[in-house]
Design an enzyme around this catalytic site. Structure first.
Site, PDB file in Angstrom:
ATOM      1  CD  GLN A 140      20.734  25.228  60.291  1.00 35.09           C
ATOM      2  OE1 GLN A 140      19.888  24.973  59.539  1.00 35.09           O
ATOM      3  NE2 GLN A 140      21.862  24.323  60.616  1.00 35.09           N
ATOM      4  CE1 TYR A 165      32.956  18.564  56.363  1.00 34.81           C
ATOM      5  CE2 TYR A 165      32.295  17.577  58.345  1.00 34.81           C
ATOM      6  CZ  TYR A 165      32.927  17.424  57.156  1.00 34.81           C
ATOM      7  OH  TYR A 165      33.308  16.416  56.831  1.00 34.81           O
ATOM      8  CG  ASN A 181      24.072  28.084  64.125  1.00 32.50           C
ATOM      9  OD1 ASN A 181      23.385  28.887  64.707  1.00 32.50           O
ATOM     10  ND2 ASN A 181      23.362  26.800  64.066  1.00 32.50           N
ATOM     11  CD  GLU A 192      32.902  26.742  57.003  1.00 33.63           C
ATOM     12  OE1 GLU A 192      33.065  26.879  55.941  1.00 33.63           O
ATOM     13  OE2 GLU A 192      32.377  25.770  57.831  1.00 33.63           O
ATOM     14  CG  ASP A 228      25.587  20.785  60.360  1.00 36.13           C
ATOM     15  OD1 ASP A 228      25.048  20.040  59.596  1.00 36.13           O
ATOM     16  OD2 ASP A 228      25.250  22.066  60.808  1.00 36.13           O
ATOM     17  CB  CYS A 283      21.264  18.804  55.584  1.00 41.55           C
ATOM     18  SG  CYS A 283      22.552  18.693  54.689  1.00 41.55           S
ATOM     19  CD  GLU A 298      19.407  20.261  59.079  1.00 42.18           C
ATOM     20  OE1 GLU A 298      20.432  20.661  59.406  1.00 42.18           O
ATOM     21  OE2 GLU A 298      18.946  20.407  57.804  1.00 42.18           O
TER      22      GLU A 298
END
EC number: 2.1.1.-
Length: 366
Positions: A189, A217, A222, A238, A298, A323, A357
Site C-alpha cells: 500500500q 488475494y 496486510n 495468494e 481485495d 482499487c 480506493e
C-alpha cells in the site's frame, strides 16, 4: 502525473469532489453515506520511482507530466515521504561525481517506511560488475551515517542485494502494533497512514463476526493479520511467491496463531471449493472444517472473475476492498441481487489523482 494538481490548498476540495462522484456512481445500490478517510495533503507516498536524466556533469530525477506532455525535473517530490525526499538529495549528491554508479543509470526506485527504513533500487542499462558492487557498498556505508538504508542494483537478468531486499514496516493500528515485511518490487500500500485507516475500518466493521474468515488475494497478509483477532480462524490465498513468503514472515513476526496462507490463485481456489479439481497444495488442509461466514476480497484492478464472484456470493458477509470503482460497480451488479451494502468507505490512497480506493461491507438479504 499532473504536477499542477498537487496543491495542498486544494486538497479538501478535490477529496469532496471524489466523494460526490463516488456517491453518484453507486446510487443505484442504495448505499449508506460514504465514510471518507482523508490522506495527508503532502509527504504521504511511501514509495516513488524516478527516471534519471544525464546532462553532461549534471544528473537529476525526472517524471513525465502527461498533461504538459513533457518531462519535469524533480529535485524534491511533494507526494513522497519526508524520508524519500531527504534520501533524494543525499543520493544524488553521491551519484553525480561517481562514474561507476551513474553510468547508464536510468531509474531509481525508493521504498520507505514509517518505521524509518528505506530501500533504494538503482536500475541500469548495463551489466553490473565487481567495481559497481565495491562502489555501491561504499555508497551504502556513506548513506548509513544518516539513514537506515539498503541498496539494490538491477540490470537485465541481474539483481544484486548488498544486504537485503526488503524493509519492515511498523503500523500502529488502534492499540496494536503490526510488523509487515515489504519486499522490493512487490505490491505494498503506497500511503501508509491511509493504510492504517483501512485496517482500522476493516477491524471495526467485522468486530462482531462469528466463525472463520476466508481471504482471497491476501498479498503479504496486510489485512488477514490485522483481522485475525476478530475470527476463530483465517484461511487466506495468494498466488505471488514473494508475497506468500512475506506473509509467512509477517505471521510469525506478529505472533498470529490462527492464520493459514495457501499459495494459489483465487480462480483455482474457487475450483477447489466447488470440488471441480483437486490440488496438491491443499493436501492436509480440510477446507470443510472451516466455518467461514465472512469472505474478504481485495482484487486487482480488473475486479473479480465470474467463477470467483460466484464463490464470493455464497457467503453471508462480504468485505470488499477495491482499487477500481468501475470494476467494483460491475461486481456489485451481481452481488446486489443477494446482498445489500451496509458500510461504504472512501480511502484517499492517491491524492490529486482520479484514483479512488473504496471499501464496502455487504450482508446477505436472501
Amino acid at each position: 502525473m499532473n504536477l499542477a494538481a498537487m496543491d495542498p490548498q486544494t486538497y479538501d476540495a478535490q477529496l469532496e469532489h471524489k466523494r460526490i462522484k463516488l456517491e453518484q456512481a453507486f446510487a443505484q445500490f442504495e448505499t449508506p453515506s460514504v465514510e471518507v478517510f482523508a490522506s495527508e495533503p503532502a509527504n504521504y507516498r511511501m514509495r516513488a520511482e524516478f527516471r534519471m536524466w544525464h546532462d553532461g556533469d549534471d544528473l537529476y530525477y525526472y517524471m513525465f507530466d502527461k498533461v504538459l506532455n513533457e518531462k519535469v525535473r524533480c529535485d524534491q517530490y511533494l507526494p513522497a515521504s519526508v524520508l524519500i525526499n531527504q534520501m533524494m538529495s543525499a543520493l544524488i549528491a553521491e551519484l553525480k561525481p561517481n562514474p561507476s554508479l551513474r553510468h547508464k543509470l536510468f531509474q531509481v526506485d525508493f521504498l520507505s517506511t514509517l518505521s524509518g527504513e528505506i530501500l533504494v533500487s538503482l536500475l541500469y542499462h548495463r551489466q553490473l560488475d565487481d567495481q559497481w558492487r565495491t562502489n555501491a557498498a561504499a555508497l551504502k556505508a556513506k548513506l548509513s551515517s544518516q539513514f537506515n538504508v539498503n541498496i539494490i542494483g538491477r540490470a537485465r537478468k541481474q539483481k544484486i542485494d548488498l544486504d537485503k531486499d526488503f524493509v519492515v514496516e511498523s503500523l500502529q493500528v488502534n492499540d496494536k502494533t503490526f510488523l509487515y515485511k515489504q519486499i522490493e518490487n512487490s505490491f505494498t500500500q503506497p500511503n501508509a497512514k491511509v493504510a492504517v485507516k483501512m485496517l482500522e475500518w476493516a477491524i471495526d466493521v467485522t468486530q462482531d463476526s462469528q466463525g472463520d474468515l476466508l481471504e482471497l488475494y491476501c498479498g503479504n497478509g496486510n489485512f488477514s493479520i490485522a483481522l485475525a483477532q476478530n475470527f476463530n480462524r483465517v484461511l487466506a490465498t495468494e498466488l505471488a511467491k514473494p508475497s506468500v513468503e512475506a506473509a509467512q514472515y509477517n505471521i510469525e513476526a506478529n505472533g498470529i496463531k490462527n492464520l493459514q496462507i495457501i499459495r494459489m490463485s483465487a480462480e483455482d481456489f474457487s475450483d477447489a471449493m466447488a470440488k471441480k479439481r483437486s490440488f496438491r497444495r491443499l493436501e492436509g488442509i480440510d477446507l470443510d472444517s472451516y466455518v467461514c461466514n465472512t469472505i474478504f476480497v481485495d482484487p486487482p484492478r480488473a475486479g473479480i472473475d465470474p467463477d470467483t464472484l460466484a464463490l464470493v456470493q455464497g457467503y453471508e458477509r462480504i468485505l470488499y476492498i477495491s482499487c477500481n470503482p468501475d470494476t467494483l460497480k460491475d461486481n456489485l451488479e451481481q452481488l446486489y441481487k443477494t446482498h445489500r451494502v451496509t458500510q461504504f468507505a472512501l480511502f484517499d490512497q492517491f491524492p490529486y489523482t482520479d484514483h479512488m480506493e473504496t471499501g464496502v461491507l455487504l450482508e446477505r438479504t436472501q
